[in-house]
Design an enzyme around this catalytic site. Structure first.
Site, PDB file in Angstrom:
ATOM      1  N   LYS A 183      40.353  21.988  33.106  1.00  0.00           N
ATOM      2  CA  LYS A 183      40.011  20.761  32.363  1.00  0.00           C
ATOM      3  C   LYS A 183      40.412  20.869  30.897  1.00  0.00           C
ATOM      4  CE  LYS A 183      35.664  20.301  34.934  1.00  0.00           C
ATOM      5  NZ  LYS A 183      34.213  20.313  34.660  1.00  0.00           N
ATOM      6  N   HIS A 192      47.757  48.610  31.405  1.00  0.00           N
ATOM      7  CA  HIS A 192      46.823  48.692  32.531  1.00  0.00           C
ATOM      8  C   HIS A 192      46.086  50.025  32.368  1.00  0.00           C
ATOM      9  CE1 HIS A 192      45.032  48.101  36.328  1.00  0.00           C
ATOM     10  NE2 HIS A 192      46.085  47.925  37.097  1.00  0.00           N
ATOM     11  N   ARG A 250      41.694  40.558  34.261  1.00  0.00           N
ATOM     12  CA  ARG A 250      43.140  40.728  34.435  1.00  0.00           C
ATOM     13  C   ARG A 250      43.782  39.395  34.113  1.00  0.00           C
ATOM     14  NH1 ARG A 250      46.350  43.257  39.542  1.00  0.00           N
ATOM     15  NH2 ARG A 250      45.768  45.113  38.379  1.00  0.00           N
ATOM     16  N   ARG A 306      43.618  46.280  45.027  1.00  0.00           N
ATOM     17  CA  ARG A 306      42.957  47.535  44.715  1.00  0.00           C
ATOM     18  C   ARG A 306      42.115  47.488  43.455  1.00  0.00           C
ATOM     19  NH1 ARG A 306      47.097  48.633  47.711  1.00  0.00           N
ATOM     20  NH2 ARG A 306      47.969  46.938  46.508  1.00  0.00           N
ATOM     21  N   THR A 307      42.696  46.936  42.392  1.00  0.00           N
ATOM     22  CA  THR A 307      41.969  46.974  41.124  1.00  0.00           C
ATOM     23  C   THR A 307      40.691  46.152  41.252  1.00  0.00           C
ATOM     24  OG1 THR A 307      44.081  47.169  40.021  1.00  0.00           O
ATOM     25  CG2 THR A 307      42.209  46.624  38.641  1.00  0.00           C
TER      26      THR A 307
HETATM   27  C1  NCD Z   1      49.795  47.573  39.557  1.00  0.00           C
HETATM   28  C2  NCD Z   1      49.639  46.416  38.579  1.00  0.00           C
HETATM   29  O1  NCD Z   1      48.969  45.433  38.879  1.00  0.00           O
HETATM   30  O2  NCD Z   1      50.186  46.565  37.507  1.00  0.00           O
HETATM   31  N1  NCD Z   1      48.952  47.444  40.670  1.00  0.00           N
HETATM   32  C3  NCD Z   1      47.673  47.919  40.583  1.00  0.00           C
HETATM   33  O3  NCD Z   1      46.894  47.501  39.763  1.00  0.00           O
HETATM   34  N2  NCD Z   1      47.361  48.927  41.400  1.00  0.00           N
HETATM   35  C4  NCD Z   1      51.205  47.815  39.943  1.00  0.00           C
HETATM   36  C5  NCD Z   1      52.014  46.683  40.531  1.00  0.00           C
HETATM   37  O4  NCD Z   1      51.518  45.587  40.729  1.00  0.00           O
HETATM   38  O5  NCD Z   1      53.186  46.951  40.791  1.00  0.00           O
END
Ligand code: NCD
Length: 324
Positions: free
Chosen positions: A88, A142, A109, A59-60
């Site tokens: 590397k 997040h 991320r 999703r993100t």
């Molecule tokens: C969350 C995350 O990655 O922290 N997911 C997301 O980004 N929608 C929650 C999770 O992974 O449980």
């Protein structure tokens, strides 16, 4: 307003949140017509974004990529660090400095808490400083998920006098779930909100979050293992999954039975008729799919809201918020 980076939820004040939510509302209205969509696409066709995701994401990743495309931006991506020069032996700093010389925005991320802050500070001292968005930093933060969660809560409570005074029950792995941390901090900006943190004792919130919430003016919170009472008292229930990708750091957590914290269709009669059920997703057994058909299930709207809020965040960072 306007910010240089999106690194953690502590950087947002109430006016920032209100501005972002208003902007998201405007953006979703443009989505209703082809002319509106073409207008949005005309805002940033000369800009490029890079998505650097070294932890899994559905999703993100997709909502950020879609948000870039809504604004006309081109995107490139690295989702598997084993295909980049990190393999590397290149430092993460050198890799990101390289990306910053090709693109105008980096959305990242990683499993490392604090990495985004470090990279943003490093790039700010170079000629190729670009905005950094934290799309999840290990078990730490997040912020954009928290913004979309809050936006969803705000929209859900519009007819019920808003978010002030409401009781939000957070369930699951509160110790390692970064969305719970980021959302709890944003909730401190709303008057008289109560958070019920409901989890097995082993998955209680971390002590640094507890301290920050104790210092916050408006918020009150309780920590409990009583699932039945918690869900019955809630105006919104925020379910989360067990973050077992971090089990290697504390193998004892693998043994904990969490089944009595699963929300099933059998619980529905106990919830307030106006209760909203949220989940950042992905879900597992903690949230029964039978609940999807209940009008209180809000998690599908929540996912879609992620795309609008992320479009608003990017518009803000890229300096086009004022023309929307
Ligand atoms: C969350 C995350 O990655 O922290 N997911 C997301 O980004 N929608 C929650 C999770 O992974 O449980």
């Amino acid at each position: 307003m306007g910010f240089a980076h999106v690194l953690n939820s502590g950087q947002f004040q109430l006016p920032d949140l209100q501005q972002l939510f208003k902007l998201s509302d405007k953006i979703r209205a443009y989505n209703d017509t082809k002319d509106g969509l073409m207008f949005l696409q005309g805002l940033l066709p000369h800009k490029r974004a890079m998505l650097f995701f070294s932890q899994p994401s559905t999703r993100t990743f997709l909502s950020f990529q879609s948000a870039c495309h809504i604004l006309g931006m081109h995107t490139s991506e690295i989702r598997d660090p084993s295909t980049s020069s990190e393999k590397k032996g290149e430092t993460i700093e050198d890799s990101l400095r390289t990306f910053s010389s090709y693109v105008d925005l980096i959305i990242m991320r990683s499993p490392t808490p604090g990495l985004c802050e470090r990279i943003a500070a490093m790039l700010d001292n170079t000629k190729s400083a670009v905005p950094i968005i934290n799309a999840g930093s290990g078990p730490d933060e997040h912020p954009t998920q928290a913004l979309l969660d809050l936006y969803t809560l705000e929209r859900s409570f519009k007819e019920q006098g808003g978010l002030a005074g409401k009781t939000i029950c957070m369930v699951g792995d509160l110790k390692r779930g970064r969305t719970v941390r980021s959302l709890s901090l944003l909730l401190t900006h709303y008057k008289d909100v109560t958070i019920i943190f409901c989890s097995p004792p082993e998955f209680k919130i971390a002590s640094d979050l507890r301290t920050r919430l104790e210092k916050a003016k408006h918020i009150s919170f309780i920590e409990t293992t009583n699932f039945q009472d918690s869900i019955a008292a809630a105006d919104a229930i925020y379910m989360t999954r067990i973050q077992d990708e971090y089990d290697a750091l504390d193998p004892s957590l693998q043994q904990i039975d969490t089944t009595k914290f699963n929300l099933t269709a059998a619980h529905l009669p106990q919830l307030k008729t106006t209760c909203k059920i949220l989940h950042p997703m992905p879900r597992r057994k903690e949230l029964d799919t039978k609940i999807d058909a209940d009008p209180r299930a809000t998690y599908w709207q929540q996912q879609r809201n992620g795309m609008w809020i992320r479009t608003a965040i990017i518009a803000n960072l890229m300096g086009v918020a004022d023309v929307i």
